[in-house]
Design a protein around this motif. Structure first.
Motif, PDB file in Angstrom:
ATOM      1  N   TRP A   1       0.827  -1.208   0.000  1.00 48.93           N
ATOM      2  CA  TRP A   1       0.000   0.000   0.000  1.00 48.93           C
ATOM      3  C   TRP A   1       0.863   1.261   0.000  1.00 48.93           C
ATOM      4  O   TRP A   1       0.444   2.306  -0.492  1.00 48.93           O
ATOM      5  N   GLU A   2       2.075   1.150   0.535  1.00 51.44           N
ATOM      6  CA  GLU A   2       3.023   2.257   0.371  1.00 51.44           C
ATOM      7  C   GLU A   2       3.410   2.406  -1.100  1.00 51.44           C
ATOM      8  O   GLU A   2       3.567   3.525  -1.607  1.00 51.44           O
ATOM      9  N   SER A   3       3.558   1.282  -1.801  1.00 48.27           N
ATOM     10  CA  SER A   3       3.881   1.341  -3.231  1.00 48.27           C
ATOM     11  C   SER A   3       2.737   1.961  -4.028  1.00 48.27           C
ATOM     12  O   SER A   3       2.971   2.641  -5.031  1.00 48.27           O
ATOM     13  N   VAL A   4       1.500   1.746  -3.582  1.00 47.19           N
ATOM     14  CA  VAL A   4       0.351   2.388  -4.231  1.00 47.19           C
ATOM     15  C   VAL A   4       0.455   3.907  -4.076  1.00 47.19           C
ATOM     16  O   VAL A   4       0.262   4.673  -5.031  1.00 47.19           O
ATOM     17  N   LEU A   5       0.777   4.348  -2.852  1.00 47.45           N
ATOM     18  CA  LEU A   5       0.947   5.780  -2.598  1.00 47.45           C
ATOM     19  C   LEU A   5       2.091   6.347  -3.436  1.00 47.45           C
ATOM     20  O   LEU A   5       1.963   7.436  -4.019  1.00 47.45           O
ATOM     21  N   HIS A   6       3.190   5.614  -3.537  1.00 47.64           N
ATOM     22  CA  HIS A   6       4.318   6.071  -4.354  1.00 47.64           C
ATOM     23  C   HIS A   6       3.927   6.164  -5.828  1.00 47.64           C
ATOM     24  O   HIS A   6       4.368   7.074  -6.529  1.00 47.64           O
ATOM     25  N   THR A   7       3.094   5.228  -6.281  1.00 46.63           N
ATOM     26  CA  THR A   7       2.643   5.254  -7.674  1.00 46.63           C
ATOM     27  C   THR A   7       1.834   6.513  -7.955  1.00 46.63           C
ATOM     28  O   THR A   7       2.014   7.163  -8.995  1.00 46.63           O
ATOM     29  N   PHE A   8       0.941   6.868  -7.034  1.00 49.39           N
ATOM     30  CA  PHE A   8       0.138   8.075  -7.217  1.00 49.39           C
ATOM     31  C   PHE A   8       1.016   9.326  -7.145  1.00 49.39           C
ATOM     32  O   PHE A   8       0.803  10.280  -7.905  1.00 49.39           O
ATOM     33  N   THR A   9       1.990   9.323  -6.257  1.00 50.93           N
ATOM     34  CA  THR A   9       2.918  10.452  -6.170  1.00 50.93           C
ATOM     35  C   THR A   9       3.697  10.611  -7.467  1.00 50.93           C
ATOM     36  O   THR A   9       3.834  11.720  -8.010  1.00 50.93           O
ATOM     37  N   TYR A  10       4.201   9.501  -7.961  1.00 52.13           N
ATOM     38  CA  TYR A  10       4.953   9.491  -9.207  1.00 52.13           C
ATOM     39  C   TYR A  10       4.078   9.948 -10.381  1.00 52.13           C
ATOM     40  O   TYR A  10       4.481  10.787 -11.184  1.00 52.13           O
ATOM     41  N   GLY A  11       2.856   9.406 -10.458  1.00 53.40           N
ATOM     42  CA  GLY A  11       1.952   9.768 -11.550  1.00 53.40           C
ATOM     43  C   GLY A  11       1.551  11.225 -11.503  1.00 53.40           C
ATOM     44  O   GLY A  11       1.537  11.911 -12.535  1.00 53.40           O
ATOM     45  N   PHE A  12       1.231  11.735 -10.306  1.00 55.17           N
ATOM     46  CA  PHE A  12       0.832  13.137 -10.172  1.00 55.17           C
ATOM     47  C   PHE A  12       1.995  14.064 -10.538  1.00 55.17           C
ATOM     48  O   PHE A  12       1.823  15.041 -11.266  1.00 55.17           O
ATOM     49  N   GLY A  13       3.190  13.731 -10.024  1.00 55.50           N
ATOM     50  CA  GLY A  13       4.361  14.557 -10.338  1.00 55.50           C
ATOM     51  C   GLY A  13       4.664  14.566 -11.823  1.00 55.50           C
ATOM     52  O   GLY A  13       5.024  15.606 -12.402  1.00 55.50           O
ATOM     53  N   LYS A  14       4.507  13.417 -12.467  1.00 61.16           N
ATOM     54  CA  LYS A  14       4.761  13.325 -13.906  1.00 61.16           C
ATOM     55  C   LYS A  14       3.763  14.172 -14.692  1.00 61.16           C
ATOM     56  O   LYS A  14       4.147  14.944 -15.579  1.00 61.16           O
ATOM     57  N   VAL A  15       2.474  14.046 -14.359  1.00 65.94           N
ATOM     58  CA  VAL A  15       1.428  14.733 -15.124  1.00 65.94           C
ATOM     59  C   VAL A  15       1.538  16.250 -14.994  1.00 65.94           C
ATOM     60  O   VAL A  15       1.439  16.974 -15.993  1.00 65.94           O
ATOM     61  N   ILE A  16       1.759  16.761 -13.770  1.00 62.47           N
ATOM     62  CA  ILE A  16       1.740  18.216 -13.598  1.00 62.47           C
ATOM     63  C   ILE A  16       2.938  18.896 -14.261  1.00 62.47           C
ATOM     64  O   ILE A  16       2.897  20.101 -14.519  1.00 62.47           O
ATOM     65  N   PHE A  17       3.988  18.135 -14.554  1.00 63.21           N
ATOM     66  CA  PHE A  17       5.140  18.729 -15.238  1.00 63.21           C
ATOM     67  C   PHE A  17       5.128  18.440 -16.738  1.00 63.21           C
ATOM     68  O   PHE A  17       5.445  19.321 -17.548  1.00 63.21           O
TER      69      PHE A  17
END
Length: 311
Positions: A77-93
């Motif tokens: 579930w930490e990896s799920v959170l990291h995935t969302f962090t990674y995806g959000f950071g990628k999209v906004i840039f």
């Protein structure tokens, strides 16, 4: 034989055309079944089994034990959170940068094709090679990034870019560099379809360049922007090569993402992990991850449809 004789020429021609169509479809159907459908069925089956592969004994039925383990697995579930962090950071840039580059390249005429080709080049580069290049660039001790920052006096000592505090940022930078050219091409195609009459009318009415972009060009790019956003979001759920090459999910699982977490139960990637694969648990992780990714995609499609209805 009698039925064949009673057919009209039109019926014989239709049957012949159907046979030709099915003969063209058959190779694709075989590949789809072997490479897509069968693995999905296999994965769903082994969710209910404990199995370590050939040479480890027959699969043992365990019911929903693998699924229960997933929901108790804190690291997953930490990896799920990291995935969302990674995806959000990628999209906004990546989305604003791709639009900016597309708008800039669409304005200039000389050297436009060459510039587009250079920007698109990282997209066709192997992900493994790209990860290795960025590993060398961001290496804490002899990486080029630290070297130039030290020479410019911007930092006083080397930064551990692949350490716990900066590893996710480095992954996002790598993802943006590798994917921006792809989305830029989509934006260029969309911008070239924008009506020049609408742009000229806005300028005649006194709209500045930023106002024209925000109120005329961006709304007209709505359909293509929706596709680009969906591609950027969904790609974040299966990005695995960059993470594997740069950090292997570390340090201390700080950059572990869903796809890599499931992968390592099928193919252990480090000596610290179990040497025997855990196909059953890996299958359970993959199914839960697929449900999460599918849910996010459905939510995005529903929200984007509601925005279309509003505007």
């Amino acid at each position: 034989m009698e039925a064949r004789k009673n057919r009209s020429p039109l019926q014989n021609k239709a049957i012949k055309n159907n046979l030709q169509a099915y003969s063209f479809l058959l190779p694709n159907l075989i590949l789809f079944t072997a490479c897509s459908l069968y693995p999905v069925v296999w994965t769903l089956k082994y969710v209910f089994y404990q199995y370590g592969g050939y040479g480890t004994g027959a699969p043992r039925f365990v019911g929903l034990a693998n699924m229960a383990r997933v929901f108790r697995d804190k690291v997953y579930w930490e990896s799920v959170l990291h995935t969302f962090t990674y995806g959000f950071g990628k999209v906004i840039f990546i989305i604003p940068l791709a639009f900016f580059l597309a708008f800039l390249l669409n304005q200039q005429k000389r050297g436009n094709g060459a510039a587009q080709s250079i920007m698109f080049l990282p997209t066709i580069m192997s992900s493994a090679v790209m990860g290795l290049v960025f590993y060398l660039l961001f290496n804490a001790y002899n990486g080029e990034v630290n070297k130039y920052l030290l020479e410019a006096g911007l930092i006083s000592r080397p930064i551990n870019w692949l350490g716990k505090g900066h590893a996710m940022k480095t992954l996002i930078i790598t993802a943006v560099w590798g994917g921006v050219g792809n989305y830029m091409v989509y934006f260029i195609a969309g911008i070239q379809q924008v009506s020049t009459d609408a742009i000229e009318s806005a300028r005649i009415d006194g709209a500045g360049k930023l106002q024209t972009i925000w109120y005329i060009i961006v709304p007209m790019l709505g359909p293509i922007l929706k596709i680009i956003m969906m591609l950027a979001i969904t790609s974040a759920f299966h990005d695995i090569t960059n993470v594997m090459v740069l950090t292997e999910g570390g340090p201390n699982n700080a950059t572990m993402v869903m796809s890599l977490y499931g992968y390592r139960y099928f193919f252990p990637i480090s000596a610290a992990e179990a040497t025997v694969p855990q196909y059953g648990y890996g299958a359970a992780v993959s199914v839960v991850s697929a449900v999460i990714a599918g849910t996010v995609t459905v939510i995005y499609l529903k929200v984007s449809k509601k925005l279309d209805d509003i505007y």
